[in-house]
Scaffold this motif. Structure first.
Motif, PDB file in Angstrom:
ATOM      1  N   GLU A  63       4.046  -2.303  -8.795  1.00  0.00           N
ATOM      2  CA  GLU A  63       3.631  -1.127  -9.560  1.00  0.00           C
ATOM      3  C   GLU A  63       2.558  -0.310  -8.849  1.00  0.00           C
ATOM      4  OE1 GLU A  63       2.405  -2.434 -13.385  1.00  0.00           O
ATOM      5  OE2 GLU A  63       4.438  -2.869 -14.084  1.00  0.00           O
ATOM      6  N   GLU A  64       1.793  -0.938  -7.947  1.00  0.00           N
ATOM      7  CA  GLU A  64       0.725  -0.233  -7.243  1.00  0.00           C
ATOM      8  C   GLU A  64       1.178   0.299  -5.886  1.00  0.00           C
ATOM      9  OE1 GLU A  64      -3.420  -1.919  -7.837  1.00  0.00           O
ATOM     10  OE2 GLU A  64      -2.182  -3.685  -8.244  1.00  0.00           O
ATOM     11  N   GLY A  65       2.487   0.187  -5.588  1.00  0.00           N
ATOM     12  CA  GLY A  65       2.990   0.672  -4.318  1.00  0.00           C
ATOM     13  C   GLY A  65       2.709  -0.268  -3.163  1.00  0.00           C
ATOM     14  N   ARG A  66       2.522  -1.553  -3.465  1.00  0.00           N
ATOM     15  CA  ARG A  66       2.328  -2.552  -2.415  1.00  0.00           C
ATOM     16  C   ARG A  66       3.617  -3.332  -2.194  1.00  0.00           C
ATOM     17  NH1 ARG A  66      -2.901  -3.112  -1.015  1.00  0.00           N
ATOM     18  NH2 ARG A  66      -4.444  -2.093  -2.362  1.00  0.00           N
ATOM     19  N   ILE A  67       3.809  -3.808  -0.971  1.00  0.00           N
ATOM     20  CA  ILE A  67       5.033  -4.541  -0.639  1.00  0.00           C
ATOM     21  C   ILE A  67       5.023  -5.880  -1.379  1.00  0.00           C
ATOM     22  CG2 ILE A  67       6.441  -5.480   1.233  1.00  0.00           C
ATOM     23  CD1 ILE A  67       6.107  -2.400   1.236  1.00  0.00           C
ATOM     24  N   ASN A  68       6.170  -6.215  -2.005  1.00  0.00           N
ATOM     25  CA  ASN A  68       6.233  -7.408  -2.851  1.00  0.00           C
ATOM     26  C   ASN A  68       6.928  -8.579  -2.155  1.00  0.00           C
ATOM     27  OD1 ASN A  68       9.002  -6.962  -3.012  1.00  0.00           O
ATOM     28  ND2 ASN A  68       8.937  -6.076  -5.063  1.00  0.00           N
ATOM     29  N   GLU A  69       7.252  -9.588  -2.960  1.00  0.00           N
ATOM     30  CA  GLU A  69       7.798 -10.850  -2.429  1.00  0.00           C
ATOM     31  C   GLU A  69       9.242 -10.729  -1.947  1.00  0.00           C
ATOM     32  OE1 GLU A  69       8.940 -10.469  -6.675  1.00  0.00           O
ATOM     33  OE2 GLU A  69       7.055 -10.207  -5.554  1.00  0.00           O
ATOM     34  N   ASN A  70       9.924  -9.594  -2.179  1.00  0.00           N
ATOM     35  CA  ASN A  70      11.305  -9.433  -1.706  1.00  0.00           C
ATOM     36  C   ASN A  70      11.373  -9.055  -0.228  1.00  0.00           C
ATOM     37  OD1 ASN A  70      12.347 -10.014  -4.250  1.00  0.00           O
ATOM     38  ND2 ASN A  70      12.263  -7.868  -4.907  1.00  0.00           N
ATOM     39  N   ARG A  93       1.798   0.782   0.787  1.00  0.00           N
ATOM     40  CA  ARG A  93       3.066   1.311   1.334  1.00  0.00           C
ATOM     41  C   ARG A  93       2.890   2.063   2.651  1.00  0.00           C
ATOM     42  NH1 ARG A  93       4.353   6.331  -2.860  1.00  0.00           N
ATOM     43  NH2 ARG A  93       2.183   6.768  -3.370  1.00  0.00           N
ATOM     44  N   PHE A  94       1.814   2.847   2.777  1.00  0.00           N
ATOM     45  CA  PHE A  94       1.664   3.612   4.013  1.00  0.00           C
ATOM     46  C   PHE A  94       1.119   2.755   5.165  1.00  0.00           C
ATOM     47  CE2 PHE A  94       1.488   6.894   0.634  1.00  0.00           C
ATOM     48  CZ  PHE A  94       2.679   7.527   0.968  1.00  0.00           C
ATOM     49  N   GLU A  95       0.351   1.719   4.811  1.00  0.00           N
ATOM     50  CA  GLU A  95      -0.050   0.754   5.832  1.00  0.00           C
ATOM     51  C   GLU A  95       1.172  -0.042   6.298  1.00  0.00           C
ATOM     52  OE1 GLU A  95      -1.926  -1.738   8.477  1.00  0.00           O
ATOM     53  OE2 GLU A  95      -2.510   0.221   7.669  1.00  0.00           O
ATOM     54  N   ALA A  96       2.062  -0.355   5.340  1.00  0.00           N
ATOM     55  CA  ALA A  96       3.302  -1.057   5.700  1.00  0.00           C
ATOM     56  C   ALA A  96       4.146  -0.186   6.624  1.00  0.00           C
ATOM     57  CB  ALA A  96       4.087  -1.410   4.433  1.00  0.00           C
ATOM     58  N   ARG A  97       4.181   1.098   6.376  1.00  0.00           N
ATOM     59  CA  ARG A  97       4.929   2.012   7.244  1.00  0.00           C
ATOM     60  C   ARG A  97       4.395   1.932   8.681  1.00  0.00           C
ATOM     61  NH1 ARG A  97       5.169   8.356   5.751  1.00  0.00           N
ATOM     62  NH2 ARG A  97       6.504   7.494   4.099  1.00  0.00           N
ATOM     63  N   ARG A  98       3.068   1.995   8.807  1.00  0.00           N
ATOM     64  CA  ARG A  98       2.480   1.944  10.147  1.00  0.00           C
ATOM     65  C   ARG A  98       2.821   0.641  10.859  1.00  0.00           C
ATOM     66  NH1 ARG A  98      -1.460  -0.180  12.738  1.00  0.00           N
ATOM     67  NH2 ARG A  98      -2.142  -1.420  10.947  1.00  0.00           N
ATOM     68  N   ARG A  99       2.724  -0.491  10.133  1.00  0.00           N
ATOM     69  CA  ARG A  99       3.011  -1.808  10.726  1.00  0.00           C
ATOM     70  C   ARG A  99       4.482  -1.921  11.116  1.00  0.00           C
ATOM     71  NH1 ARG A  99       0.742  -6.881   9.260  1.00  0.00           N
ATOM     72  NH2 ARG A  99      -1.182  -5.735   8.783  1.00  0.00           N
ATOM     73  N   ILE A 100       5.371  -1.438  10.264  1.00  0.00           N
ATOM     74  CA  ILE A 100       6.814  -1.530  10.535  1.00  0.00           C
ATOM     75  C   ILE A 100       7.184  -0.714  11.772  1.00  0.00           C
ATOM     76  CG2 ILE A 100       9.061  -0.739   9.632  1.00  0.00           C
ATOM     77  CD1 ILE A 100       8.015  -1.728   6.851  1.00  0.00           C
ATOM     78  N   VAL A 101       6.628   0.497  11.883  1.00  0.00           N
ATOM     79  CA  VAL A 101       6.915   1.334  13.045  1.00  0.00           C
ATOM     80  C   VAL A 101       6.431   0.645  14.325  1.00  0.00           C
ATOM     81  CG1 VAL A 101       6.333   3.520  14.163  1.00  0.00           C
ATOM     82  CG2 VAL A 101       6.968   3.500  11.741  1.00  0.00           C
ATOM     83  N   GLU A 102       5.248   0.048  14.272  1.00  0.00           N
ATOM     84  CA  GLU A 102       4.733  -0.685  15.446  1.00  0.00           C
ATOM     85  C   GLU A 102       5.678  -1.825  15.836  1.00  0.00           C
ATOM     86  OE1 GLU A 102       0.842  -2.138  14.705  1.00  0.00           O
ATOM     87  OE2 GLU A 102      -0.137  -0.169  14.936  1.00  0.00           O
ATOM     88  N   ASP A 103       6.140  -2.581  14.840  1.00  0.00           N
ATOM     89  CA  ASP A 103       7.012  -3.730  15.124  1.00  0.00           C
ATOM     90  C   ASP A 103       8.358  -3.281  15.684  1.00  0.00           C
ATOM     91  OD1 ASP A 103       4.967  -5.272  14.200  1.00  0.00           O
ATOM     92  OD2 ASP A 103       5.920  -5.819  12.290  1.00  0.00           O
TER      93      ASP A 103
END
Length: 881
Positions: free
Chosen positions: A298-305, A315-325
């Motif tokens: 609900e807060e826009g954070r990546i969950n257990e799935n 979500r936007f920190e996850a975007r940065r990490r995913i692009v790096e990977d």
């Protein structure tokens, strides 16, 4: 005796108290009176008066006052909206400043805080509307969370649920991760952002070294991909349809599918399908039976799935990490800048997240059909008519309306859940328990749905809930359907359409016969007002500085149908001068012995001057009436303005002064009575638009047992003659004096120079008129005398042509005409050069298309002004004999 200066600050509060105390705002039932009802769009209880409010409430009050004076039984129904998200945010910020938190307080304690805030601070806008002069029936003021309206909301929800028009479904909704609530499509405001297109390689299963390259603006959602889709006729991927690719970073095997919704021109023509995080993908996923994997909470954070490496990331920190990977794995082919529209929460300002969740929905498509037909058949009419097309476009493509909000402030959804998930929708907890008992055969524990309804759900019921529905009240029978809704185009979808749907469904008739749509208030350059631009105009400051009448009149004079309004303090200052002009004219009438004579017969006046002003008053009276009937507010305001300022003050009063000060007692008495008759009608015609000054003058000059002006009858002009001969003669006189004045001004003749006027070519009728009006012409045109001998213009004279006559004024002694001609020619040359430059710029397609709209508009306005200047200079040169 009237004071020398009108001071709004000394008048407005006192006059308003008299109106309200007298009951003038309440409907006045009279035998044969026809009701006239306007529903006030309820401002948010959190609100403070801004220019949008000032516009819409000035228009509504003008209509109410106009129809009240015309004998209609008027009801302007006031109230405020509980404004779910906005109010909850205000109170949460207040609590945060005190070191408190909504969730730590608990629901009941938090709601107590909101009600406390509402009682202490929530009535500000109602007080501010009084300062504007708004005249609704405050004794009937409603609040969308009051007991009666809460009963209506409950009844509407239960009925719609039982009819299958409200249902619960797991669908993709607009989710605000900051406020942690669902939003309707209309509350998700698109904003253009500078983003990127990331091109990601998806390995094709079983084909070493082969990839499908997918372009996306949201790489973080790839963790929830369940397919890659291509257009079925795209030859580049025909052999891959039906095969599988491996989802990078996750390792999930997902199919390649073909779907006609895919745009082969976007990116590479292959797109990732994330049904739980994209509205288009949701529909494609349903068609193809794809899984729906939500990867955010609900807060826009990546969950257990998602893979463990990304869990808990914003979500936007996850975007940065995913692009790096992806880059490290060699799976990021390229990145391109990409400008696109991203929906943002209209209250929180953060990007909205498509989110898969269970919510309550209204089947808007079914409810929309009668509402579409009602406008098609003319039962409800839009003014201007072109707004019907906007209404139709939205209604014919309407989507299910998500009505549940994950908030605490609002109408709580009347649904209770049994332990096995069975839903009971009832009017009370007792009824829900009884329904569960009937269903199960015994008592079961029930838990109420924690969500509240979208604020617009209760607003949609406003035209009939405020009149007592669901009870069958006298007010409901008397005032529904209402006459007109006055509102801005920005809430046609939010409010107008939904009131149409609910009104037709529950009342069997449209909620209003007409919908008047006004534009937005912009600054003087045409830019939207915003705090960041520093161009916001505060209506309360304008009222304090110039008075409410000046603000109202400036608004009304600026409102042209179908256009936005350019507005600035200078406009209000100009209309403050108009109020002052009227006050001074009223003082002159009072000091000259002008009086109201109930026996005065306008058809019996004998002086040409008086026959003319009587006819002009009747003409402007009819025009103002027709303009207000047709919602042409600017025509009503400007027409009356020019009549008062130009016709009455600048011409009739100036021409009447010798009569009022003269020896002819009969003429003097007629002109005094004419002055009283005209001023009385001016005040009546002015009252809907400038109520304070008109009421004050009425009470000071004409007060009698007939009562206050607010409840006086609208003037009728049947039988008032418009004397064509008198009008022709007075228009000739005005043209003649104006032409002489213009000639003097354009050639810089000093005001102190009293010149001799010569004429050439005057007809016998004109000579007769010149002699009859010689005193007025000499006095008002600043002449020494009129020479009636017919002669050609002399050298070193300036000339003015009126009809068949050429007038000349020898100025050799007071003006160096050679120098004046040279000055005018230089100025004309300069303006010609400027016009050429402006026309070249406006003719440049690249400039017109690329420059900001307000810059182009400013150039157009300057061009028009330069053309007018050129015309004036050319005319001045022609005047030199």
């Amino acid at each position: 005796m009237l004071e020398k200066t009108y001071r709004p600050e000394d008048v407005e509060e006192r006059i308003y108290a008299e109106w309200e105390g007298s009951g003038a705002f309440r409907p006045q039932p009279r035998p044969g009176a026809v009701p006239y009802c306007i529903m006030m769009p309820p401002p948010n209880v959190t609100g403070s008066l801004h220019m949008g409010h000032a516009l819409t409430f000035t228009l509504q009050d003008t209509l109410i006052r106009f129809h009240r004076m015309r004998g209609r039984e008027t009801l302007w129904q006031p109230g405020t909206d509980h404004a779910g998200i906005a109010t909850q945010m205000v109170v949460e910020r207040k609590l945060a400043a005190e070191g408190k938190d909504r969730r730590s307080l608990g629901r009941e304690a938090f709601l107590a805080e909101v009600w406390k805030w509402k009682e202490e601070s929530g009535g500000q806008i109602v007080r501010q509307l009084r300062r504007l002069g708004a005249s609704p029936d405050w004794t009937r003021e409603r609040f969308t969370l009051d007991e009666g309206l809460s009963k209506a909301v409950l009844e509407a929800f239960v009925r719609l649920y039982r009819e299958g028009l409200i249902y619960r479904d797991k669908r993709l909704v607009n989710w605000d991760p900051k406020l942690r609530t669902a939003l309707s499509d209309l509350e998700a405001q698109p904003k253009e952002v500078e983003g990127h297109l990331w091109y990601i390689r998806y390995p094709v299963e079983g084909e070493e070294g082969r990839y499908m390259v997918v372009a996306t603006t949201r790489p973080e959602t790839m963790l929830g991909d369940t397919a890659v889709a291509v257009h079925p006729e795209d030859p580049r991927y025909r052999d891959l349809i039906g095969k599988h690719v491996i989802l990078p970073l996750v390792g999930r095997r997902i199919p390649v599918i073909a779907d006609p919704d895919v745009d082969p021109e976007f990116g590479t023509g292959a797109v990732k399908i994330t049904p739980a995080h994209d509205f288009r993908d949701f529909e494609i996923g349903r068609r193809h039976g794809l899984g729906m994997i939500g990867i955010m909470d609900e807060e826009g954070r990546i969950n257990e799935n998602a893979p463990e490496r990304y869990r808990g990331l914003e979500r936007f920190e996850a975007r940065r990490r995913i692009v790096e990977d992806l880059k490290e794995l060699g799976l990021l082919e390229k990145v391109e800048p990409y400008r696109h529209m991203v929906p943002h929460g209209d209250r929180s300002g953060v990007p909205v997240e498509p989110f898969l969740t269970e919510q309550w929905f209204v089947d808007a498509k079914v409810l929309a059909q009668p509402a579409i037909e009602a406008v098609e058949t003319g039962r409800t009419r839009f003014v201007p008519k072109h707004w019907e097309n906007v209404y139709f476009e939205w209604m014919r493509n309407i989507q299910p309306w998500c009505i549940s909000r994950q908030l605490w402030w609002g109408h709580r959804i009347p649904a209770w859940y049994a332990p096995d998930g069975t839903i009971f929708v009832e009017r009370s907890e007792e009824e829900a328990k009884e329904a569960a008992r009937r269903h199960f055969g015994h008592d079961v524990p029930l838990e109420r749905d924690p969500d509240v309804l979208d604020t617009w759900f209760s607003s949609a019921l406003w035209p009939f809930s405020t009149l007592g529905w669901p009870d069958d009240t006298p007010e409901l029978r008397r005032y529904y359907p209402t006459d007109v809704l006055v509102t801005g185009f920005d809430i046609i979808f939010f409010w107008v359409a939904r009131m149409m749907m609910m009104g037709l469904h529950f009342m069997g008739d449209v909620p209003f016969r007409e919908v008047y749509i006004h534009g937005l208030v912009r600054d003087e350059r045409g830019q939207k007002m915003s705090k960041t631009k520093g161009n916001v105009v505060d209506p309360l400051e304008l009222i304090s500085t110039y008075g409410a009448d000046a603000l109202r009149y400036a608004i009304l004079a600026s409102v042209a149908q179908g256009r936005d309004i350019r507005f600035g303090p200078q406009r209000v200052q100009g209309y403050r001068n108009f109020v002052t002009k009227l006050w001074n004219a009223a003082r002159f009438v009072e000091m000259s012995g002008g009086l109201r004579d109930p026996a005065f017969d306008p058809a019996a006046v004998r002086l040409v001057l008086d026959r003319w002003i009587v006819g002009e008053t009747a003409r402007v009276g009819r025009e103002v009436t027709q303009a207000l009937e047709g919602y042409r507010f600017n025509e009503a305001a400007q027409g009356l303005y020019h009549f008062v300022w130009d016709t009455f003050c600048d011409w009739w009063i100036e021409l009447a002064k010798p009569v009022l000060q003269g020896e002819d007692g009969g003429a003097r008495e007629e002109t005094r009575r004419t002055a009283g008759w005209v001023l009385e009608r001016i005040l009546h015609l002015l009252h809907p638009m400038a109520p304070f000054v008109s009421e004050e003058l009425w009470l000071r000059l004409f007060d009698r047992p007939g009562g206050m002006l607010i409840t006086r009858p609208w003037p009728e002009f049947e039988g008032v003659p418009e004397d064509a001969a008198a009008r022709a003669e007075m228009e000739w006189l005005i043209r003649t004096i104006s032409a002489i004045r213009s000639a003097r001004t354009e050639l810089n003749v000093p005001p102190s120079a009293h010149l001799v006027l010569h004429q050439h070519g005057a007809s016998p009728l004109t000579l007769e008129r010149l002699r009859r009006w010689e005193e007025a012409i000499v006095r008002l045109a600043r002449l020494q005398r009129i020479d009636y001998e017919d002669r050609e213009p002399q050298a070193r004279s300036i000339v003015a042509v009126v009809d068949e006559v050429t007038y000349s004024l020898p100025v050799g002694e007071v003006v160096d005409l050679a120098r004046e001609r040279a000055r005018l020619e230089r100025e004309l040359g300069r303006i010609e050069k400027e016009i050429a430059g402006l026309e070249a710029k406006l003719g440049n397609r690249a400039f017109v298309e690329k420059a900001p709209a307000e810059v182009v508009e400013a150039q157009k306005e300057r061009h028009e002004e330069a053309l007018r200047t050129r015309e004036r200079l050319a005319r001045a040169l022609e005047r030199i004999a």
